[in-house]
Design an enzyme around this catalytic site. Structure first.
Site, PDB file in Angstrom:
ATOM      1  N   ARG A 224       2.105 114.373 -29.326  1.00  0.00           N
ATOM      2  CA  ARG A 224       3.509 114.443 -29.719  1.00  0.00           C
ATOM      3  C   ARG A 224       3.634 114.034 -31.185  1.00  0.00           C
ATOM      4  NH1 ARG A 224       3.883 117.088 -25.781  1.00  0.00           N
ATOM      5  NH2 ARG A 224       5.210 116.770 -23.963  1.00  0.00           N
ATOM      6  N   HIS A 272       2.468 124.211 -30.924  1.00  0.00           N
ATOM      7  CA  HIS A 272       2.557 123.454 -29.668  1.00  0.00           C
ATOM      8  C   HIS A 272       2.064 124.280 -28.474  1.00  0.00           C
ATOM      9  CE1 HIS A 272       4.770 119.987 -27.481  1.00  0.00           C
ATOM     10  NE2 HIS A 272       3.742 120.432 -26.761  1.00  0.00           N
TER      11      HIS A 272
HETATM   12  P1  NDP Z   1      -1.835 110.297 -19.446  1.00  0.00           P
HETATM   13  O1  NDP Z   1      -0.493 109.760 -19.169  1.00  0.00           O
HETATM   14  O2  NDP Z   1      -2.699 110.718 -18.301  1.00  0.00           O
HETATM   15  O3  NDP Z   1      -2.689 109.241 -20.288  1.00  0.00           O
HETATM   16  C1  NDP Z   1      -2.162 108.555 -21.374  1.00  0.00           C
HETATM   17  C2  NDP Z   1      -3.255 107.723 -22.057  1.00  0.00           C
HETATM   18  O4  NDP Z   1      -2.688 107.059 -23.184  1.00  0.00           O
HETATM   19  C3  NDP Z   1      -3.811 106.638 -21.122  1.00  0.00           C
HETATM   20  O5  NDP Z   1      -5.174 106.447 -21.377  1.00  0.00           O
HETATM   21  C4  NDP Z   1      -3.004 105.415 -21.549  1.00  0.00           C
HETATM   22  O6  NDP Z   1      -3.666 104.168 -21.334  1.00  0.00           O
HETATM   23  C5  NDP Z   1      -2.872 105.656 -23.038  1.00  0.00           C
HETATM   24  N1  NDP Z   1      -1.717 104.922 -23.574  1.00  0.00           N
HETATM   25  C6  NDP Z   1      -0.411 105.040 -23.224  1.00  0.00           C
HETATM   26  N2  NDP Z   1       0.342 104.163 -23.919  1.00  0.00           N
HETATM   27  C7  NDP Z   1      -0.521 103.468 -24.701  1.00  0.00           C
HETATM   28  C8  NDP Z   1      -0.364 102.416 -25.633  1.00  0.00           C
HETATM   29  N3  NDP Z   1       0.841 101.882 -25.895  1.00  0.00           N
HETATM   30  N4  NDP Z   1      -1.471 101.932 -26.255  1.00  0.00           N
HETATM   31  C9  NDP Z   1      -2.695 102.440 -25.979  1.00  0.00           C
HETATM   32  N5  NDP Z   1      -2.915 103.439 -25.110  1.00  0.00           N
HETATM   33  C10 NDP Z   1      -1.834 103.947 -24.485  1.00  0.00           C
HETATM   34  O7  NDP Z   1      -1.642 111.508 -20.471  1.00  0.00           O
HETATM   35  P2  NDP Z   1      -2.501 112.861 -20.616  1.00  0.00           P
HETATM   36  O8  NDP Z   1      -3.871 112.540 -21.053  1.00  0.00           O
HETATM   37  O9  NDP Z   1      -2.339 113.695 -19.407  1.00  0.00           O
HETATM   38  O10 NDP Z   1      -1.683 113.603 -21.776  1.00  0.00           O
HETATM   39  C11 NDP Z   1      -1.474 113.016 -23.049  1.00  0.00           C
HETATM   40  C12 NDP Z   1      -0.307 113.694 -23.731  1.00  0.00           C
HETATM   41  O11 NDP Z   1      -0.645 115.015 -24.128  1.00  0.00           O
HETATM   42  C13 NDP Z   1       0.938 113.923 -22.871  1.00  0.00           C
HETATM   43  O12 NDP Z   1       1.701 112.737 -22.752  1.00  0.00           O
HETATM   44  C14 NDP Z   1       1.672 115.002 -23.634  1.00  0.00           C
HETATM   45  O13 NDP Z   1       2.575 114.412 -24.539  1.00  0.00           O
HETATM   46  C15 NDP Z   1       0.567 115.701 -24.413  1.00  0.00           C
HETATM   47  N6  NDP Z   1       0.422 117.118 -24.064  1.00  0.00           N
HETATM   48  C16 NDP Z   1       0.419 118.038 -25.093  1.00  0.00           C
HETATM   49  C17 NDP Z   1       0.257 119.378 -24.836  1.00  0.00           C
HETATM   50  C18 NDP Z   1       0.179 120.382 -25.942  1.00  0.00           C
HETATM   51  O14 NDP Z   1       0.146 121.570 -25.693  1.00  0.00           O
HETATM   52  N7  NDP Z   1       0.128 119.964 -27.192  1.00  0.00           N
HETATM   53  C19 NDP Z   1       0.092 119.867 -23.445  1.00  0.00           C
HETATM   54  C20 NDP Z   1       0.082 118.820 -22.455  1.00  0.00           C
HETATM   55  C21 NDP Z   1       0.254 117.495 -22.762  1.00  0.00           C
HETATM   56  P3  NDP Z   1      -4.031 103.669 -19.831  1.00  0.00           P
HETATM   57  O15 NDP Z   1      -5.136 104.577 -19.383  1.00  0.00           O
HETATM   58  O16 NDP Z   1      -4.484 102.286 -20.029  1.00  0.00           O
HETATM   59  O17 NDP Z   1      -2.776 103.830 -19.023  1.00  0.00           O
END
Ligand code: NDP
Length: 309
Positions: A224, A272
């Site tokens: 994002r 995107h």
């Molecule tokens: P998940 O929700 O499965 O994982 C999020 C990861 O980020 C986890 O490892 C989490 O840690 C970590 N995280 C969250 N908050 C923090 C923080 N404050 N500090 C450190 N680490 C943090 O997300 P996905 O992997 O499924 O997807 C990631 C993002 O990709 C989505 O949220 C979406 O915005 C984006 N996306 C983009 C697309 C595109 O076409 N460009 C398509 C699909 C998705 P923990 O494991 O400890 O919870």
């Protein structure tokens, strides 16, 4: 009788209902305007529904977000107090990993330099780097991030990952928590942003933090735009402090035509689409969650609005 209400301006109702119907006998799948009895609506499958959408459906048991990113949903003040789940789609993870792999290897193999040299009809030999000498930092080790990081490991790169809670993943040097972030950035020759947008990650990559990246590093954002200070990123790219960037997401989308990023030689812009949900592979998981909710069992891939993802 149960009903599932569908809302999305981007996804095909016909496709989703055809894929879900065989898994959900006894569930009437319909668009919001076709609902006959709101009391029967137990499930909602939605992408960015209008404000107030859920109020009519007082018997909802499960809300399914029609995407992996939930930032447009979890901040709303009109959410019903029921479990919310996201799409979890193996094909979506694979598609994201292939995009990340492409973007990272493009830099590791110096492709932008060859593209430039070719335009100038110039034979420009740069001896290929050994992959284990390139440090790739992946911010976010969730469903998409962990999968992409593992694909990068398979290329022999030196992969590091950062998340909120500490992880143990084969071949990846993992760190966690805000106190580890600065060192993580300072040791990422290529940084890949795969974090969800939450109140904690909004603006996380500020001008000060971007300045910690090694000189000439490559920056890739596929999650994002609002996670990074886009003005600071643009300036760092203009100065060459950050050498190159692949940007699939922006703080404003579509990226306005007058934005300086469009004309920058060291920036690759994609609109995107790093990954999208593939209904055929996502539908069985959506159906399973609906069946679980119908039976009163715990659901999978739940998101937690107070946590933001
Ligand atoms: P998940 O929700 O499965 O994982 C999020 C990861 O980020 C986890 O490892 C989490 O840690 C970590 N995280 C969250 N908050 C923090 C923080 N404050 N500090 C450190 N680490 C943090 O997300 P996905 O992997 O499924 O997807 C990631 C993002 O990709 C989505 O949220 C979406 O915005 C984006 N996306 C983009 C697309 C595109 O076409 N460009 C398509 C699909 C998705 P923990 O494991 O400890 O919870």
């Amino acid at each position: 009788m149960s009903a599932l209400v569908f809302y999305s301006e981007f996804d095909s109702f016909e496709q989703w209902s055809a894929l879900l119907a065989p898994h959900l006998p006894g569930v009437n799948i319909c668009r919001a305007e076709e609902v006959q009895n709101v009391e029967e609506v137990h499930f909602a499958l939605v992408w960015k529904p209008p404000h107030g959408f859920f109020a009519a459906y007082r018997n909802l048991k499960l809300l399914v977000n029609l995407g992996a990113g939930v930032d447009s949903l979890v901040g709303r003040d009109d959410l019903p107090d029921i479990p919310i789940v996201r799409l979890s789609d193996p094909q979506m993870a694979r598609m994201m990993a292939s995009f990340v792999l492409f973007a990272v290897l493009r830099y590791v193999r110096d492709i932008p330099a060859f593209e430039r040299a070719q335009r100038e009809r110039r034979w420009h030999y740069v001896h290929p780097r050994s992959p284990e000498t390139v440090r790739v930092g992946v911010l976010g080790l969730g469903e998409l991030g962990a999968h992409a990081a593992q694909e990068l490991v398979r290329q022999g790169l030196d992969v590091r990952g950062w998340s909120r809670s500490q992880k143990t993943i084969d071949g990846i040097s993992c760190s966690s928590g805000i106190e580890a972030l600065d060192d993580f950035l300072a040791s990422s020759d290529v940084l890949v942003v795969m974090l969800p947008l939450t109140p904690q990650t909004q603006g996380l990559l500020s001008a000060e933090r971007l300045a910690l990246l090694p000189p000439g590093s490559a920056f890739i954002n596929v999650s994002r735009g609002a996670i990074v200070d886009q003005v600071a990123l643009t300036q760092a790219l203009q100065r060459g402090d950050i050498g190159q960037a692949t940007l699939d997401v922006f703080d404003r989308e579509p990226l306005p035509p007058e934005d300086a990023l469009w004309a920058m030689d060291n920036v690759l812009i994609t609109p995107h689409l790093a990954s999208v949900a593939i209904p055929a592979s996502a539908a069985p998981q959506v159906a399973e969650n609906i069946q679980r909710a119908a039976r009163g069992e715990p659901v999978l891939h739940q998101v937690f609005p107070q946590q933001g993802y």
